[in-house]
Design a protein around this motif. Structure first.
Motif, mmCIF file in Angstrom:
data_model
loop_
_atom_site.group_PDB
_atom_site.id
_atom_site.type_symbol
_atom_site.label_atom_id
_atom_site.label_comp_id
_atom_site.label_asym_id
_atom_site.label_seq_id
_atom_site.Cartn_x
_atom_site.Cartn_y
_atom_site.Cartn_z
ATOM 1 N N ASN A 22 0.768 -1.221 0.023
ATOM 2 C CA ASN A 22 -0.034 -0.058 -0.006
ATOM 3 C C ASN A 22 0.892 1.222 -0.039
ATOM 4 O OD1 ASN A 22 -2.164 1.564 -0.065
ATOM 5 N ND2 ASN A 22 -2.357 1.413 2.320
ATOM 6 N N ARG A 44 -5.609 -6.365 -6.803
ATOM 7 C CA ARG A 44 -5.101 -6.154 -5.373
ATOM 8 C C ARG A 44 -5.644 -4.657 -5.012
ATOM 9 N NH1 ARG A 44 0.458 -7.342 -3.422
ATOM 10 N NH2 ARG A 44 -0.790 -6.438 -1.590
ATOM 11 N N ALA A 45 -5.385 -3.813 -5.867
ATOM 12 C CA ALA A 45 -5.762 -2.503 -5.659
ATOM 13 C C ALA A 45 -7.379 -2.423 -5.246
ATOM 14 C CB ALA A 45 -5.218 -1.461 -6.631
ATOM 15 N N ARG A 46 -8.178 -2.871 -6.000
ATOM 16 C CA ARG A 46 -9.428 -2.842 -5.824
ATOM 17 C C ARG A 46 -9.779 -3.704 -4.385
ATOM 18 N NH1 ARG A 46 -9.875 -3.798 -11.383
ATOM 19 N NH2 ARG A 46 -10.100 -6.103 -11.215
ATOM 20 N N ALA A 47 -9.295 -5.097 -4.520
ATOM 21 C CA ALA A 47 -9.830 -5.949 -3.393
ATOM 22 C C ALA A 47 -9.444 -5.248 -1.676
ATOM 23 C CB ALA A 47 -9.213 -6.991 -3.394
ATOM 24 N N GLU A 48 -8.104 -4.791 -1.850
ATOM 25 C CA GLU A 48 -7.560 -4.265 -0.539
ATOM 26 C C GLU A 48 -7.392 -2.751 -0.388
ATOM 27 O OE1 GLU A 48 -3.209 -6.414 -0.246
ATOM 28 O OE2 GLU A 48 -4.309 -7.730 -1.780
ATOM 29 N N ASN A 49 -7.937 -2.113 -1.430
ATOM 30 C CA ASN A 49 -8.099 -0.713 -1.364
ATOM 31 C C ASN A 49 -6.559 0.009 -1.256
ATOM 32 O OD1 ASN A 49 -9.441 1.752 -1.234
ATOM 33 N ND2 ASN A 49 -9.629 1.787 0.782
ATOM 34 N N LEU A 50 -5.762 -0.449 -1.920
ATOM 35 C CA LEU A 50 -4.469 -0.051 -2.083
ATOM 36 C C LEU A 50 -4.418 1.264 -2.865
ATOM 37 C CD1 LEU A 50 -2.102 -3.269 -2.960
ATOM 38 C CD2 LEU A 50 -3.008 -2.671 -0.651
ATOM 39 N N GLN A 51 -3.350 2.285 -2.216
ATOM 40 C CA GLN A 51 -3.234 3.502 -2.787
ATOM 41 C C GLN A 51 -2.028 3.513 -3.669
ATOM 42 O OE1 GLN A 51 -5.792 5.965 -2.489
ATOM 43 N NE2 GLN A 51 -6.738 4.055 -1.577
#
Ligand SMILES: O=C(CO)[C@H](O)[C@H](O)COP(=O)(O)O
Length: 234
Positions: A22, A44-51
């Protein structure tokens, strides 16, 4: 999906899962294996809300970032990157790479150089003990168009082998890179016993050479997808 495509996907997903965190500023490489890496980054960005912030190394990479809804930046706004992820045409046992089979080596090298870490994603065909054992198309060298002929002659007379101007596939004439340059593919006779560093520096010193596709001492780790569904790490 073919065995090779499955191997690329496996390598790309393994690298993204191991390295991407992240808040990372990412350098995005080019080629067919990187497509799977960007797919996984977006997942992963969608699933884990990664910025995440993504800096492309080519027109293709820029399109991939946009298509996957990732945040697009550039080296002007984001000059320091946490991680670059890119493919390779061949990786030797010291993690020296040949890159540029897709003609994007100049921006790829700039992006890799801006990154703290660089991880390579590739299928088993790229895994090699010494450069030239697996990849037979030579070292790509990006040159200023007006200089291609003297550069070709100098490479052949100083280092041996054959330096071929890369031709475009669906257009008459030479391939033109994202930077308006030509590519010479230097098919060398044999890997130098003393390693590639000296040749890399000498290539960069030839007037008209913009950059070469030898990536030396910059990769932290390489992931190779294998035919049997396993991943090898180096
Ligand atoms: O250096 C490159 C482009 O300039 C690519 O990373 C390299 O050619 C590997 O591509 P692929 O993943 O399609 O095998």
């Amino acid at each position: 999906m073919s065995g090779v495509e499955a191997a690329k996907r496996l390598a790309a997903r393994s690298a993204v899962d191991a390295f991407v965190k992240n808040g990372f500023k990412l350098g995005i490489g080019s080629g067919s294996t990187v497509v799977y890496a960007v797919e996984r980054i977006a997942e992963r960005a969608r699933a884990e809300n990664l910025q995440l912030t993504c800096v492309p190394s080519s027109f293709q990479a820029r399109q991939l970032i946009i298509e996957h809804g990732l945040l697009l930046s550039d080296l002007e706004r984001t000059p320091e990157l946490d991680l670059a992820i890119d493919g390779a045409d061949e990786v030797d046992d010291r993690l020296t790479l040949i890159k540029g089979g897709g003609g994007c080596l100049l921006q790829e090298k700039i992006v890799v150089n801006a990154a703290k870490d660089f991880v390579v994603v590739a299928d088993y065909r790229k895994n090699s003990a010494a450069l030239g054992q697996q990849w037979k198309k030579g070292v790509p060298i990006e040159v200023l168009p007006l200089a291609y002929r003297p550069v070709q002659k100098e490479i052949e007379s100083r280092f041996g082998g054959v330096a071929k101007l890369r031709m475009a596939k669906a257009k008459a004439g030479p391939l033109v890179t994202d930077n308006g340059m030509f590519i010479i593919d230097w098919e060398f006779n044999e890997a130098p016993a003393e390693g590639w560093t000296k040749i890399g520096m000498e290539l960069n010193n030839i007037p008209g050479v913009v950059e070469h596709g030898l990536f030396i001492g910059c990769a932290k780790k390489a992931y190779f997808g294998n035919e049997d569904g396993t991943v090898s790490e180096r």
